[in-house]
Write an enzyme that holds these catalytic residues in place. Structure first.
Site, PDB file in Angstrom:
ATOM      1  N   ASP A 263      -1.596   3.224   0.955  1.00 60.47           N
ATOM      2  CA  ASP A 263      -0.920   4.489   1.208  1.00 60.47           C
ATOM      3  C   ASP A 263       0.508   4.391   0.663  1.00 60.47           C
ATOM      4  O   ASP A 263       0.964   3.328   0.212  1.00 60.47           O
ATOM      5  CB  ASP A 263      -0.937   4.809   2.716  1.00 60.47           C
ATOM      6  CG  ASP A 263      -0.737   6.294   2.977  1.00 60.47           C
ATOM      7  OD1 ASP A 263      -1.088   6.778   4.060  1.00 60.47           O
ATOM      8  OD2 ASP A 263      -0.225   6.993   2.062  1.00 60.47           O
TER       9      ASP A 263
HETATM   10  C1  GLC Z   1       1.120  10.060   2.414  1.00 55.40           C
HETATM   11  C2  GLC Z   1      -0.081  10.149   3.314  1.00 55.40           C
HETATM   12  C3  GLC Z   1      -1.387  10.107   2.575  1.00 55.40           C
HETATM   13  C4  GLC Z   1      -1.232  10.776   1.221  1.00 55.40           C
HETATM   14  C5  GLC Z   1      -0.300   9.896   0.406  1.00 55.40           C
HETATM   15  C6  GLC Z   1      -0.031  10.468  -0.989  1.00 55.40           C
HETATM   16  O1  GLC Z   1       2.096   9.239   2.986  1.00 55.40           O
HETATM   17  O2  GLC Z   1      -0.176   9.227   4.392  1.00 55.40           O
HETATM   18  O3  GLC Z   1      -2.345  10.776   3.395  1.00 55.40           O
HETATM   19  O4  GLC Z   1      -2.491  10.886   0.583  1.00 55.40           O
HETATM   20  O5  GLC Z   1       0.946   9.696   1.059  1.00 55.40           O
HETATM   21  O6  GLC Z   1       0.642  11.683  -0.898  1.00 55.40           O
END
Ligand code: GLC
Length: 699
Positions: A263
Site C-alpha cells: 500500500d
Molecule cells: C491508499 C489506500 C489504498 C489505495 C492506495 C493507492 O493509501 O490505502 O486503498 O489503493 O493508497 O491510492
C-alpha cells in the site's frame, strides 16, 4: 509476446532495470519535458532511474497516459511499457454508488455489471489495473473506510468480491475494455482498534480464517491478478513485512500466483512501525516477506541492488517477481500496443449511456428502513424539501476523484425532473411554510470527506444540528421522510421517533437525485438490505449480527438479570439489523421445508407470495446455527442469499441446497471440516429470520 521472448527480455535486463520494474511512482514525476522534478529530488532519483520504473499510479486522463508512456518509451533502453494503475472504486468519471451501497443490493450481477461499466470507462482513460475490490471485513462504523467494503458478513463479502473481480477482468485481459483487479487490503485492516484508521489490529487466527480471509479466497478463486498488502500489523508484524501472511498463507495455502503490491508508502512505514531501522532493512523485510511492488517510495530502487549484491536476497526471487510483472504487461497486450488502443479514436465512445445504468444501479442500492404509510410520494402532493443534502452536489462519496460533483443530480433537481414541484425551504424562519405541505423530505447525513481513508469518527450519530433541524420541522409538519446521504451506518435513534419514513441512500453517485426520487416515488420498488448493522449508539460498536455465543449471552429468560452480557444504559439490540430493508409490496415467505438429500446435503424448499398489486423483489436469506461446535461459533451465520422478483399476486417456489463446504467451519487447529450434529436453519428476509427447522448430520 511468447513466454520465450519474455524470458529473453528478462535476460537482457540489468539488475537496476529489473529492480526498476518493481517501482511505482505517481504522474508528478513525469513533467512535460521529463526533466527531473521536485519529487525526484526528494527521492534522490536520477532521470535514468525514472526511465526504468515499471508502473505509475493515479493518472487522470487519456492524455496523461499517452504523454507519460511516450516520454517513458523514448527514454527507456528496453522500451518495456509502463503499466498504469488507479483507484477505480465505484466508477471512473460516471460515479456509481459507493461499494457499501452496492453490497446492500445483495445482487452479485449488479455488482459485476458495475465493475464492467467502470472498466469500460476507465480503460478509455488509460487505466490498466484498479486497486479494487476492497475485501476488508468491517464491524466498526467509526472507521471511514467501511464505505469501500462489502459489510460485516464474510459470505456476502466473498460473493461481492468475486463479482467485482469477474466484472473488472472479464474473460481475457487482452480485451481492451478490461482491467486487472487488485484485491485489498491483505489482511485484517478493517479491525483497526477503536475504529481508528491505521491503528493496531490484534485478532485471533480463527477470526482471520473465519471472517477475513474468505473474501480474499473468493478473489483468488476468481483469478485476481494482484493483492495489496495492508497498513496494519498482524501478530505484531506489519502485513507489508509479514512472511507468514504473504507466503505461508497467501501463497502456500491460498495458492495466489499473481503480484503483491505494497500500500501507499507502506515499505517506508516499516520504519514508523519501528520494525526496520533504515531503508535497506525496510526493503529487505518487505521484499523477503513477499511484497513485489514498492508503491511510491525509492526503497526498492535504492536498496534492492545492494541486498542482491550482498547475497541477502536471491537474484532468482527478484527474477520471479520481475517476470510476473512482464507477464501481466503481456496479458494486457502492452508489448503489442503500449497505449492499449488509446490512440485508436474509433474505440472512443460516448459514455452518456453509463449515466442511465448508474441511475438504475443506485435505485437498487438504497435501503428503506421505515415507512409508516408515507411512501411512495405522488406528484399531486405538496412536497416540502429541507436540509443540507437537499440541493447538494456532494453525493458522489469518497474515492470518486475523477467524477465531477457539479455534474451530479441533486435531490431537488431529481424531484423537479420527476415532475414534482418541491417547496425548498432553506432558512429556519421559513419553516412555517412546511405546515402547508402534505409531506416534508428532510435530506441529511454526511459530507463525502467524512468517509473513506483517514476519516474515522468517534461518533456515528447525526450531527446535533441535523437532529434539531428534524425536530424543528416536526413542530410544523409531522409527515417527515428522512433521506440519508451517508458513507457508513449512522445512529438514527435520536430522530427515528419523529419521522415516518427513512431511506438510506448512501452516497448514490452521479445520478443521486433522480435515483432517490425513483425510490421515493415508487418508480423503483426498493429491495436493498443493510450490509452492516445500524446500531442504537456508537457505544455498541464494534457490532455485527454474527456475534459468537458466550457463557452469559442475554436472552428472553435472563434479560432482567445483572450478570449477563449487557449494558446498563442500553439494550443489546441494533436499531436496524443486518439484512433488513423494506419494500412497497407485501411479499411473504411460507411453506419452508427442510429435508436431507444425502449424508452432508440439506435441501430447503420455500414458497414466496406477493400479496400486493406492486411487483417487487425480496432478498431471501438463509442463516444457520451449528448447535454444538469445537470453538465458539456465531449465533447465526448467513449461508445463502438470493434476490427474488415476484410479480403482483404471484407465488414463486424455490429450492436451495447447502453442502459440506457451507456447513464446515475453521477449527482450533485451523482445519476446515464439518462436524456431526444438529444444525438450525433460519429462513427469511433479514438476520432476525425465524427458525425454519433443524437438521442433523450423522457421520
Ligand atoms: C491508499 C489506500 C489504498 C489505495 C492506495 C493507492 O493509501 O490505502 O486503498 O489503493 O493508497 O491510492
Amino acid at each position: 509476446m511468447e513466454q520465450t521472448k519474455l524470458l529473453a527480455l528478462l535476460d537482457q535486463m540489468t539488475l537496476e532495470e529489473k529492480v526498476g520494474q518493481l517501482v511505482q511512482l505517481t504522474p508528478m514525476f513525469f513533467s512535460e519535458q521529463g526533466e527531473v522534478t521536485g519529487p525526484m529530488n526528494e527521492l534522490e532519483m536520477t532521470k535514468e532511474e525514472l526511465f526504468q520504473i515499471g508502473s505509475v499510479l493515479g493518472t487522470r486522463t487519456k492524455e496523461d497516459v499517452i504523454s507519460i508512456q511516450t516520454t517513458y518509451l523514448a527514454n527507456s533502453r528496453l522500451k518495456i511499457p509502463l503499466i498504469f494503475m488507479a483507484d477505480v472504486i465505484h466508477g471512473y468519471e460516471t460515479i456509481f454508488p459507493i461499494p457499501l451501497a452496492l453490497a446492500s443490493s445483495f445482487d452479485t450481477e449488479l455488482v459485476k455489471t458495475t465493475a464492467e461499466l467502470s472498466a469500460f470507462e476507465a480503460t478509455r482513460a488509460g487505466v490498466h489495473v484498479t486497486f479494487s475490490p476492497m475485501a476488508d471485513l468491517v464491524r466498526d462504523a467509526r472507521w471511514g473506510r467501511v464505505l469501500e467494503s462489502n459489510g460485516e458478513d464474510p459470505y456476502l463479502s466473498s460473493q461481492m468480491t468475486r463479482a467485482y473481480v469477474e466484472g473488472y477482468q472479464g474473460e481475457i485481459l487482452s480485451d481492451k475494455d478490461t482491467l486487472a483487479a487488485c484485491v485489498k487490503h491483505f489482511v485484517g485492516y478493517g479491525e483497526a482498534e477503536a475504529g481508528r484508521d491505521y491503528n493496531t489490529v490484534d485478532m485471533s487466527d480463527l477470526n482471520l480464517y473465519q471472517n477475513h480471509l474468505p473474501a480474499f479466497r473468493a478473489a483468488i478463486d476468481a483469478g485476481v491478478k494482484l493483492v495489496m498488502s495492508s497498513f496494519n500489523v498482524w501478530r505484531g508484524i506489519p502485513s507489508t513485512a509479514n512472511k507468514y501472511l504473504l507466503k505461508d498463507v497467501l501463497r502456500n495455502e491460498m495458492h495466489f500466483e499473481g503480484l503483491v503490491i505494497a500500500d501507499y508508502a507502506a515499505v517506508h512505514e516499516l520504519i514508523n512501525h519501528r520494525v526496520a531501522a533504515d531503508k535497506k532493512e525496510a526493503a529487505y523485510r518487505a521484499f523477503s516477506a513477499g511484497v513485489e511492488i514498492d508503491m511510491v517510495t525509492d526503497y526498492y530502487q535504492h536498496a534492492l541492488p545492494e541486498l542482491i549484491q550482498d547475497g541477502l536476497i536471491e537474484m532468482d526471487q527478484l527474477n520471479q517477481s520481475v517476470l510476473k510483472m512482464l507477464e501481466l504487461k503481456n496479458e494486457l497486450g502492452l508489448f503489442e500496443d503500449p497505449y492499449r488502443g488509446l490512440k485508436d479514436e474509433t474505440l472512443d465512445r460516448d459514455m452518456t449511456p453509463l449515466r442511465a445504468k448508474a441511475r438504475e444501479i443506485a435505485g437498487q442500492s438504497m435501503v428503506l428502513l421505515k415507512n409508516e404509510s408515507i411512501l411512495p410520494i405522488q406528484p399531486s402532493e405538496k412536497i416540502g424539501l429541507v436540509g443540507p443534502k437537499a440541493n447538494s452536489h456532494d453525493v458522489l462519496g469518497a474515492w470518486s476523484w475523477i467524477g465531477n460533483p457539479d455534474k451530479a443530480i441533486t435531490l431537488e433537481d431529481g424531484l423537479k425532473q420527476a415532475g414534482f414541484n418541491p417547496t425548498y425551504v432553506e432558512r429556519e424562519i421559513d419553516y412555517v411554510q412546511l405546515k402547508y405541505c402534505d409531506k416534508v423530505i428532510v435530506a441529511v447525513g454526511e459530507i463525502s470527506d467524512e468517509g473513506g481513508e483517514g476519516a474515522s469518527k468517534t461518533s456515528i450519530a447525526l450531527s446535533q444540528r441535523q437532529v434539531e433541524l428534524i425536530k424543528e420541522v416536526y413542530h410544523w409538519n409531522q409527515n417527515i421522510i428522512v433521506v440519508l446521504v451517508n458513507s457508513r451506518p449512522m445512529d438514527l435513534s435520536a430522530i427515528q421517533p419523529y419521522v415516518k419514513g427513512i431511506l438510506v441512500s448512501w452516497f448514490p453517485g452521479s445520478e443521486a437525485g433522480i435515483a432517490i426520487v425513483d425510490v421515493l416515488s415508487g418508480r423503483v420498488n426498493p429491495s436493498a438490505k443493510l450490509p452492516m448493522t445500524f446500531p442504537q449508539s456508537t457505544g455498541q460498536l464494534p457490532m455485527s449480527y454474527n456475534f459468537l455465543s458466550t457463557g452469559r449471552g442475554i436472552n428472553e429468560h435472563n434479560h432482567a438479570q445483572k450478570y449477563v452480557s449487557r449494558y446498563l444504559d442500553s439494550d443489546n439490540a441494533p436499531l436496524y439489523p443486518f439484512g433488513f430493508g423494506l419494500n412497497y409490496s407485501q411479499i411473504e415467505l411460507d411453506q419452508v421445508k427442510i429435508s436431507q438429500i444425502d449424508q452432508t446435503t440439506v435441501e430447503i424448499k420455500y414458497q414466496i407470495t406477493n400479496h400486493s398489486e406492486n411487483a417487487g423483489s425480496e432478498i431471501l436469506q438463509v442463516y444457520m446455527q451449528d448447535k454444538v461446535t469445537e470453538v465458539a461459533r456465531p449465533e447465526r451465520e448467513l449461508k445463502y442469499f438470493e434476490k427474488i422478483h415476484v410479480a403482483a399476486k404471484e407465488t414463486v417456489n424455490g429450492m436451495i441446497r447447502l453442502g459440506k463446504d457451507d456447513l464446515s467451519y475453521w477449527h482450533a487447529d485451523l482445519s476446515f471440516t464439518m462436524d456431526p450434529g444438529a444444525f438450525d436453519f433460519f429462513v427469511g428476509f433479514d438476520s432476525h429470520a425465524p427458525l425454519a427447522g433443524t437438521w442433523t448430520y450423522v457421520e
